[in-house]
Design a protein around this motif. Structure first.
Motif, PDB file in Angstrom:
ATOM      1  N   HIS A  73      20.538-123.784 147.500  1.00  0.00           N
ATOM      2  CA  HIS A  73      20.510-122.359 147.816  1.00  0.00           C
ATOM      3  C   HIS A  73      20.577-121.573 146.511  1.00  0.00           C
ATOM      4  O   HIS A  73      21.454-121.781 145.685  1.00  0.00           O
ATOM      5  CB  HIS A  73      21.701-121.989 148.702  1.00  0.00           C
ATOM      6  N   GLY A  74      19.617-120.680 146.284  1.00  0.00           N
ATOM      7  CA  GLY A  74      19.578-119.904 145.056  1.00  0.00           C
ATOM      8  C   GLY A  74      18.628-120.421 144.012  1.00  0.00           C
ATOM      9  O   GLY A  74      18.401-119.755 142.998  1.00  0.00           O
ATOM     10  N   ASP A  75      18.055-121.617 144.209  1.00  0.00           N
ATOM     11  CA  ASP A  75      17.016-122.086 143.293  1.00  0.00           C
ATOM     12  C   ASP A  75      15.816-121.144 143.348  1.00  0.00           C
ATOM     13  O   ASP A  75      15.590-120.455 144.345  1.00  0.00           O
ATOM     14  CB  ASP A  75      16.541-123.494 143.678  1.00  0.00           C
ATOM     15  N   PHE A  76      15.019-121.136 142.290  1.00  0.00           N
ATOM     16  CA  PHE A  76      13.751-120.424 142.343  1.00  0.00           C
ATOM     17  C   PHE A  76      12.710-121.294 143.026  1.00  0.00           C
ATOM     18  O   PHE A  76      12.635-122.502 142.780  1.00  0.00           O
ATOM     19  CB  PHE A  76      13.255-120.072 140.937  1.00  0.00           C
ATOM     20  N   ILE A  77      11.903-120.683 143.883  1.00  0.00           N
ATOM     21  CA  ILE A  77      10.767-121.338 144.513  1.00  0.00           C
ATOM     22  C   ILE A  77       9.491-120.702 143.964  1.00  0.00           C
ATOM     23  O   ILE A  77       9.387-119.477 143.895  1.00  0.00           O
ATOM     24  CB  ILE A  77      10.804-121.167 146.044  1.00  0.00           C
ATOM     25  N   VAL A  78       8.556-121.528 143.555  1.00  0.00           N
ATOM     26  CA  VAL A  78       7.246-121.048 143.126  1.00  0.00           C
ATOM     27  C   VAL A  78       6.218-121.736 144.025  1.00  0.00           C
ATOM     28  O   VAL A  78       6.200-122.966 144.123  1.00  0.00           O
ATOM     29  CB  VAL A  78       6.954-121.376 141.650  1.00  0.00           C
ATOM     30  N   ALA A  79       5.381-120.945 144.688  1.00  0.00           N
ATOM     31  CA  ALA A  79       4.408-121.508 145.630  1.00  0.00           C
ATOM     32  C   ALA A  79       3.045-120.879 145.388  1.00  0.00           C
ATOM     33  O   ALA A  79       2.927-119.654 145.255  1.00  0.00           O
ATOM     34  CB  ALA A  79       4.859-121.254 147.067  1.00  0.00           C
ATOM     35  N   ASP A  80       2.021-121.720 145.312  1.00  0.00           N
ATOM     36  CA  ASP A  80       0.658-121.224 145.154  1.00  0.00           C
ATOM     37  C   ASP A  80      -0.292-122.110 145.948  1.00  0.00           C
ATOM     38  O   ASP A  80       0.147-122.907 146.794  1.00  0.00           O
ATOM     39  CB  ASP A  80       0.266-121.135 143.675  1.00  0.00           C
ATOM     40  N   ALA A  81      -1.583-122.000 145.690  1.00  0.00           N
ATOM     41  CA  ALA A  81      -2.574-122.742 146.473  1.00  0.00           C
ATOM     42  C   ALA A  81      -2.406-124.249 146.352  1.00  0.00           C
ATOM     43  O   ALA A  81      -2.791-124.998 147.260  1.00  0.00           O
ATOM     44  CB  ALA A  81      -3.984-122.327 146.041  1.00  0.00           C
ATOM     45  N   ASP A  82      -1.831-124.719 145.244  1.00  0.00           N
ATOM     46  CA  ASP A  82      -1.670-126.160 145.039  1.00  0.00           C
ATOM     47  C   ASP A  82      -0.445-126.732 145.738  1.00  0.00           C
ATOM     48  O   ASP A  82      -0.412-127.914 146.075  1.00  0.00           O
ATOM     49  CB  ASP A  82      -1.568-126.471 143.541  1.00  0.00           C
ATOM     50  N   GLY A  83       0.595-125.916 145.912  1.00  0.00           N
ATOM     51  CA  GLY A  83       1.801-126.435 146.550  1.00  0.00           C
ATOM     52  C   GLY A  83       3.033-125.643 146.187  1.00  0.00           C
ATOM     53  O   GLY A  83       2.954-124.476 145.807  1.00  0.00           O
ATOM     54  N   VAL A  84       4.191-126.313 146.276  1.00  0.00           N
ATOM     55  CA  VAL A  84       5.487-125.639 146.126  1.00  0.00           C
ATOM     56  C   VAL A  84       6.324-126.385 145.095  1.00  0.00           C
ATOM     57  O   VAL A  84       6.435-127.613 145.133  1.00  0.00           O
ATOM     58  CB  VAL A  84       6.244-125.583 147.468  1.00  0.00           C
ATOM     59  N   PHE A  85       6.954-125.613 144.187  1.00  0.00           N
ATOM     60  CA  PHE A  85       7.738-126.171 143.090  1.00  0.00           C
ATOM     61  C   PHE A  85       9.118-125.522 143.085  1.00  0.00           C
ATOM     62  O   PHE A  85       9.242-124.316 143.296  1.00  0.00           O
ATOM     63  CB  PHE A  85       7.021-125.900 141.766  1.00  0.00           C
ATOM     64  N   VAL A  86      10.157-126.322 142.846  1.00  0.00           N
ATOM     65  CA  VAL A  86      11.546-125.853 142.826  1.00  0.00           C
ATOM     66  C   VAL A  86      12.045-125.803 141.382  1.00  0.00           C
ATOM     67  O   VAL A  86      11.872-126.768 140.630  1.00  0.00           O
ATOM     68  CB  VAL A  86      12.459-126.780 143.656  1.00  0.00           C
ATOM     69  N   VAL A  87      12.666-124.679 140.996  1.00  0.00           N
ATOM     70  CA  VAL A  87      13.148-124.479 139.630  1.00  0.00           C
ATOM     71  C   VAL A  87      14.634-124.143 139.650  1.00  0.00           C
ATOM     72  O   VAL A  87      15.054-123.206 140.334  1.00  0.00           O
ATOM     73  CB  VAL A  87      12.382-123.334 138.927  1.00  0.00           C
ATOM     74  N   ASN A  88      15.417-124.895 138.900  1.00  0.00           N
ATOM     75  CA  ASN A  88      16.836-124.582 138.719  1.00  0.00           C
ATOM     76  C   ASN A  88      16.947-123.231 138.018  1.00  0.00           C
ATOM     77  O   ASN A  88      16.369-123.040 136.945  1.00  0.00           O
ATOM     78  CB  ASN A  88      17.481-125.675 137.855  1.00  0.00           C
ATOM     79  N   PRO A  89      17.671-122.249 138.580  1.00  0.00           N
ATOM     80  CA  PRO A  89      17.724-120.917 137.958  1.00  0.00           C
ATOM     81  C   PRO A  89      18.299-120.918 136.553  1.00  0.00           C
ATOM     82  O   PRO A  89      17.960-120.060 135.742  1.00  0.00           O
ATOM     83  CB  PRO A  89      18.598-120.103 138.923  1.00  0.00           C
ATOM     84  N   LEU A  90      19.151-121.887 136.231  1.00  0.00           N
ATOM     85  CA  LEU A  90      19.722-121.947 134.894  1.00  0.00           C
ATOM     86  C   LEU A  90      18.715-122.444 133.865  1.00  0.00           C
ATOM     87  O   LEU A  90      18.926-122.315 132.666  1.00  0.00           O
ATOM     88  CB  LEU A  90      20.957-122.848 134.892  1.00  0.00           C
ATOM     89  N   GLU A  91      17.615-123.026 134.342  1.00  0.00           N
ATOM     90  CA  GLU A  91      16.575-123.519 133.446  1.00  0.00           C
ATOM     91  C   GLU A  91      15.309-122.680 133.525  1.00  0.00           C
ATOM     92  O   GLU A  91      14.287-123.028 132.927  1.00  0.00           O
ATOM     93  CB  GLU A  91      16.244-124.980 133.788  1.00  0.00           C
ATOM     94  N   ALA A  92      15.375-121.559 134.250  1.00  0.00           N
ATOM     95  CA  ALA A  92      14.168-120.777 134.524  1.00  0.00           C
ATOM     96  C   ALA A  92      13.499-120.277 133.250  1.00  0.00           C
ATOM     97  O   ALA A  92      12.270-120.322 133.124  1.00  0.00           O
ATOM     98  CB  ALA A  92      14.493-119.608 135.449  1.00  0.00           C
ATOM     99  N   GLU A  93      14.289-119.792 132.293  1.00  0.00           N
ATOM    100  CA  GLU A  93      13.698-119.248 131.078  1.00  0.00           C
ATOM    101  C   GLU A  93      12.981-120.341 130.286  1.00  0.00           C
ATOM    102  O   GLU A  93      11.898-120.114 129.737  1.00  0.00           O
ATOM    103  CB  GLU A  93      14.768-118.580 130.235  1.00  0.00           C
ATOM    104  N   LYS A  94      13.568-121.528 130.218  1.00  0.00           N
ATOM    105  CA  LYS A  94      12.917-122.641 129.509  1.00  0.00           C
ATOM    106  C   LYS A  94      11.657-123.077 130.251  1.00  0.00           C
ATOM    107  O   LYS A  94      10.620-123.350 129.634  1.00  0.00           O
ATOM    108  CB  LYS A  94      13.880-123.816 129.379  1.00  0.00           C
ATOM    109  N   VAL A  95      11.740-123.158 131.588  1.00  0.00           N
ATOM    110  CA  VAL A  95      10.574-123.528 132.384  1.00  0.00           C
ATOM    111  C   VAL A  95       9.441-122.527 132.167  1.00  0.00           C
ATOM    112  O   VAL A  95       8.267-122.907 132.037  1.00  0.00           O
ATOM    113  CB  VAL A  95      10.943-123.629 133.879  1.00  0.00           C
TER     114      VAL A  95
END
Length: 450
Positions: free
Chosen positions: A401-423
């Motif tokens: 709960h609280g992770d970033f979700i990124v979704a586009d035509a290819d699919g769905v990716f989960v990003v740890n919010p503490l690593e968002a800037e590096k990602v």
């Protein structure tokens, strides 16, 4: 003395101004379009900024500190002292030292006083073989320094241990004030807290305002504290809760992070890391919507039952993405047009469902983004059970709960919010590299046809 400040945010500007007022020649660098303090020369890069410096203060925040040190390394004078004063883990400080090279005069600095309250005179811990020299340098602007000598990382470890208390206290005060607001007893609660603090209202407001203003940076610092505490054989629920409060308060800033994540293809985000964090490929957009990104509101429900989704909707915040672990069952639709419209009216950015949906045409007409495993006309049960805001496994990916979700035509990716800037930074680098290679291929093809 020629002084360079890397990072001109709140703390960097305070130190740059203090050195300038003390009559030193000060150069500053910051990649962001922040204001340059008076009497401070602005450099176009970290390399340019350090090229003539005798003293360098690293105040960029911890996330880019290694990259900035790497850029500066080849241009740093052999006699210059480099004091990394970012709030980072002991391991991060050692990585910065490694980036600068073994011959660099590197010092681990940790500001443990309030820069807001004391400015450049705040208390600073210093560790490493050159910490006495750093104490002398900072003493010229009135800083209260404490040289530990010892190893690189010793000062930062003490700061993280202090953060367990200070950031936890700030989070507790914030939550107590919020409770008072809900109950209509704000002033009474404030009086109770102020009465228990040595500096009363002044200390209360500093902790309350500072917690909100620096929520994202402090959540990262608390993550470093939790990493340190994980080496000890206990549980640390209060520190984990304090981190959760800071993450919740940082939503305004993270709206910008989400927007930036949505601009980068999920394929590039995956290539930039270890290619883990994807939901399996069966979860696809049900119509061709634009890419979305936002914070995950997690729902765990029994296959074919959507009671938990109904319970979740009133608890969401604008910009959230509802992520539903429905067991991958595609025999009964977990949502349809009515739920989609309710979610849209609440400002939910979209849904990701490890299960089936229905009313595809109507949802597309609404313009509401949905990623799902399948489509079924059969309606759901509404008896439960279900769980909200817990860590779930959705389509083969772990999602907190609280992770970033990124979704586009290819699919769905989960990003740890503490690593968002590096990602973000790594994802942009992948996109830039691919653009460069495509341009080179086109140029080569053009030359071959001439």
């Amino acid at each position: 003395m020629r002084v360079t400040i890397l990072g001109l945010g709140e703390a960097g500007s305070a130190y740059a101004s203090a050195f300038a007022e003390a009559g030193q020649a000060v150069t500053g660098f910051d990649p962001s379009p922040v204001a340059t303090p008076p009497h401070v020369a602005r450099a176009a890069s970290a390399a340019e900024a350090v090229s003539d410096a005798e003293v360098v203060l690293g105040l960029t925040t911890a996330a880019p500190s290694v990259a900035v040190a790497s850029e500066a390394a080849g241009h740093l004078r052999s006699e210059a002292i480099y004091i990394d004063m970012n709030a980072g883990s002991p391991q991060k400080k050692r990585e910065v030292q490694s980036a600068l090279g073994s011959d660099a005069k590197f010092v681990d600095g940790a500001v443990i006083g309030s820069v807001i309250q004391f400015g450049a005179r705040a208390h600073v811990l210093l560790s490493g073989p050159y910490s006495d020299l750093a104490a002398t340098v900072l003493g010229t602007i009135g800083a209260q320094t404490e040289s530990l000598q010892g190893q690189i990382g010793d000062a930062s470890q003490r700061k993280l241990l202090r953060s367990v208390f200070m950031k936890g206290l700030g989070a507790l005060i914030t939550e107590a004030i919020q409770a008072g607001e809900e109950a209509g007893e704000t002033e009474w609660v404030r009086a109770q807290i102020a009465g228990e603090l040595a500096l009363g209202e002044k200390a209360l407001d500093r902790l309350l305002n500072g917690t909100a203003q620096h929520a994202r940076r402090r959540s990262i610092e608390l993550n470093d504290s939790l990493t340190l505490l994980a080496s000890f054989p206990r549980q640390w629920p209060m520190t984990q809760a304090a981190q959760s409060v800071h993450l919740t308060l940082s939503r305004t800033e993270e709206a910008s992070v989400a927007e930036q994540l949505a601009s980068i293809p999920t394929s590039a985000l995956g290539d930039a890391g270890d290619r883990l964090g994807f939901l399996d490929s069966a979860v696809k957009p049900i119509w061709k919507s634009a890419p979305i990104s936002g914070r995950a509101f997690t729902v765990h429900t029994r296959p074919g039952d959507n009671l938990a989704i109904h319970q979740a909707l009133p608890l969401t915040q604008p910009g959230d993405i509802l992520v539903v672990a429905g067991g991958g069952d595609c025999e009964r639709a977990l949502i349809g047009e009515l739920i989609a419209e309710r979610a849209q009216l609440r400002g939910i950015a979209g849904m990701v469902i490890d299960g089936a949906i229905r009313d595809v045409d109507e949802i597309e007409a609404l313009g509401f983004p949905v990623w799902a495993r399948g489509v079924s006309p059969a309606g759901p049960y509404k008896t439960g059970p279900g769980r909200l805001r817990e860590t779930i496994s959705a389509a083969g990916a772990v999602c907190h709960h609280g992770d970033f979700i990124v979704a586009d035509a290819d699919g769905v990716f989960v990003v740890n919010p503490l690593e968002a800037e590096k990602v973000l930074a790594d994802g942009r680098a992948v996109v830039a590299d691919e653009e460069g290679r495509k341009a080179a291929m086109r140029q080569e093809a053009s030359q071959q046809t001439q």
